[in-house]
Every structure is written in structure tokens, then in C-alpha cells.
Write a protein that holds these residues in place. Structure first.
Motif, PDB file in Angstrom:
ATOM      1  N   ILE A  68       0.839  -1.205   0.000  1.00  0.00           N
ATOM      2  CA  ILE A  68       0.000   0.000   0.000  1.00  0.00           C
ATOM      3  C   ILE A  68       0.873   1.254   0.000  1.00  0.00           C
ATOM      4  O   ILE A  68       0.588   2.223  -0.708  1.00  0.00           O
ATOM      5  CB  ILE A  68      -0.975  -0.001   1.199  1.00  0.00           C
ATOM      6  CG1 ILE A  68      -1.944  -1.180   1.112  1.00  0.00           C
ATOM      7  CG2 ILE A  68      -1.718   1.325   1.307  1.00  0.00           C
ATOM      8  CD1 ILE A  68      -2.793  -1.230  -0.142  1.00  0.00           C
ATOM      9  N   ALA A  69       1.960   1.253   0.765  1.00  0.00           N
ATOM     10  CA  ALA A  69       2.878   2.401   0.768  1.00  0.00           C
ATOM     11  C   ALA A  69       3.477   2.605  -0.626  1.00  0.00           C
ATOM     12  O   ALA A  69       3.581   3.738  -1.100  1.00  0.00           O
ATOM     13  CB  ALA A  69       3.981   2.195   1.803  1.00  0.00           C
ATOM     14  N   ASP A  70       3.851   1.525  -1.276  1.00  0.00           N
ATOM     15  CA  ASP A  70       4.428   1.611  -2.620  1.00  0.00           C
ATOM     16  C   ASP A  70       3.408   2.158  -3.619  1.00  0.00           C
ATOM     17  O   ASP A  70       3.725   3.055  -4.418  1.00  0.00           O
ATOM     18  CB  ASP A  70       4.912   0.225  -3.046  1.00  0.00           C
ATOM     19  CG  ASP A  70       5.639   0.245  -4.370  1.00  0.00           C
ATOM     20  OD1 ASP A  70       6.584   1.050  -4.523  1.00  0.00           O
ATOM     21  OD2 ASP A  70       5.273  -0.550  -5.256  1.00  0.00           O
ATOM     22  N   LEU A  71       2.187   1.655  -3.582  1.00  0.00           N
ATOM     23  CA  LEU A  71       1.145   2.129  -4.493  1.00  0.00           C
ATOM     24  C   LEU A  71       0.796   3.588  -4.217  1.00  0.00           C
ATOM     25  O   LEU A  71       0.634   4.386  -5.146  1.00  0.00           O
ATOM     26  CB  LEU A  71      -0.102   1.250  -4.373  1.00  0.00           C
ATOM     27  CG  LEU A  71       0.063  -0.208  -4.796  1.00  0.00           C
ATOM     28  CD1 LEU A  71      -1.207  -0.995  -4.477  1.00  0.00           C
ATOM     29  CD2 LEU A  71       0.433  -0.322  -6.262  1.00  0.00           C
ATOM     30  N   ALA A  72       0.689   3.950  -2.942  1.00  0.00           N
ATOM     31  CA  ALA A  72       0.389   5.334  -2.583  1.00  0.00           C
ATOM     32  C   ALA A  72       1.504   6.258  -3.051  1.00  0.00           C
ATOM     33  O   ALA A  72       1.249   7.343  -3.582  1.00  0.00           O
ATOM     34  CB  ALA A  72       0.188   5.458  -1.075  1.00  0.00           C
ATOM     35  N   GLN A  73       2.730   5.834  -2.866  1.00  0.00           N
ATOM     36  CA  GLN A  73       3.871   6.642  -3.275  1.00  0.00           C
ATOM     37  C   GLN A  73       3.818   6.936  -4.777  1.00  0.00           C
ATOM     38  O   GLN A  73       4.043   8.074  -5.198  1.00  0.00           O
ATOM     39  CB  GLN A  73       5.151   5.891  -2.922  1.00  0.00           C
ATOM     40  CG  GLN A  73       6.410   6.660  -3.190  1.00  0.00           C
ATOM     41  CD  GLN A  73       7.631   5.886  -2.741  1.00  0.00           C
ATOM     42  OE1 GLN A  73       7.758   4.699  -3.021  1.00  0.00           O
ATOM     43  NE2 GLN A  73       8.521   6.549  -2.028  1.00  0.00           N
ATOM     44  N   ALA A  74       3.486   5.947  -5.574  1.00  0.00           N
ATOM     45  CA  ALA A  74       3.413   6.142  -7.026  1.00  0.00           C
ATOM     46  C   ALA A  74       2.285   7.107  -7.401  1.00  0.00           C
ATOM     47  O   ALA A  74       2.480   8.000  -8.244  1.00  0.00           O
ATOM     48  CB  ALA A  74       3.220   4.799  -7.722  1.00  0.00           C
ATOM     49  N   VAL A  75       1.122   6.947  -6.782  1.00  0.00           N
ATOM     50  CA  VAL A  75      -0.015   7.823  -7.091  1.00  0.00           C
ATOM     51  C   VAL A  75       0.266   9.256  -6.648  1.00  0.00           C
ATOM     52  O   VAL A  75      -0.022  10.216  -7.366  1.00  0.00           O
ATOM     53  CB  VAL A  75      -1.309   7.274  -6.445  1.00  0.00           C
ATOM     54  CG1 VAL A  75      -2.452   8.267  -6.575  1.00  0.00           C
ATOM     55  CG2 VAL A  75      -1.686   5.951  -7.068  1.00  0.00           C
TER      56      VAL A  75
END
Length: 125
Positions: A68-75
Motif C-alpha cells: 500500500i505504501a508503494d502504491l500510494a507513493q506512485a499515485v
């Protein structure tokens, strides 16, 4: 622990980091209406992550937090046009990583070092 609780907890932890770093905006987790496969995706200011998770899958809490941190970071990077979060010491973008039984934000500067647990960034991180 059920899947919804694991994913909700992960979103809340990353939101604490968003709030602590002053980025602003609310992180969400939903199935966009355009997704015909029903993937849950991280949402930030109307932008959804390109990668999603199947609803009903089991998620290990630390792995889910890193994802989730990785996906949030990209968005967030797409919406804000900048790296988030950044290392207060090196001004480099941090990346989420599992280290042992913990989910951490790490910096590659200075030979690499942990900055904080995901969900525990402080103002200025």
C-alpha cells in the motif's frame, strides 16, 4: 485478521505519513467504476494506482503495508509531481521495504539507512 482490516490498517498508516509530511489530501482504497475486474486500488485526489489487489485475497499485514505504501507513493508522485516521502538527511525519495518483521521507509543515501516505520514518519521526514 480479515483482509478488510489488514488493508484498512495499511491505508491508515500511510495516511498518517501523508499527514505528518504535510502533503495534504486523503488516501482511499476502492474499486474504480472503470475496472471491469474488480481490483481494489489506492486512490489519491481522484487518481488510482495502476496496480490493484483482488478483493477477498488474504494479505499478510507487513506485506500489505509495504504494498500500500508503494502504491500510494506512485499515485502521490503522479499527482504532486515530486518524490514522496523524502529523507530529511539526504533529500532523496524514500522507498518502502520489509525488513525482518517490520515495514520501513528506507533511504539509499549515505550507504542506505532506515528512516522510519511506515506510519511513523515525523514532520520534516
Amino acid at each position: 485478521m480479515n483482509t478488510d482490516k489488514v488493508l484498512d490498517d495499511a491505508v491508515l498508516a500511510v495516511q498518517r505519513d501523508i499527514d505528518a509530511t504535510g502533503v495534504g489530501g486523503r488516501l482511499g482504497f476502492d474499486v474504480p467504476e472503470w475496472d471491469d475486474h474488480g481490483y481494489l486500488r489506492v486512490e489519491y485526489k481522484g487518481q488510482y494506482s495502476s496496480q490493484g489487489l483482488l478483493a477477498g485475497e488474504e494479505h499478510e499485514p507487513v506485506a500489505a503495508l509495504v504494498l500500500i505504501a508503494d502504491l500510494a507513493q506512485a499515485v502521490i508522485a503522479e499527482q504532486e509531481w515530486r518524490a514522496w516521502p523524502t529523507c530529511p538527511e539526504h533529500s532523496l525519495g524514500l522507498y518502502p521495504q520489509r525488513a525482518g518483521g517490520a515495514a520501513l521507509w528506507r533511504c539509499n543515501g549515505g550507504g542506505g539507512h532506515p528512516v522510519a516505520a511506515i506510519g511513523e514518519l515525523k514532520r520534516g521526514d
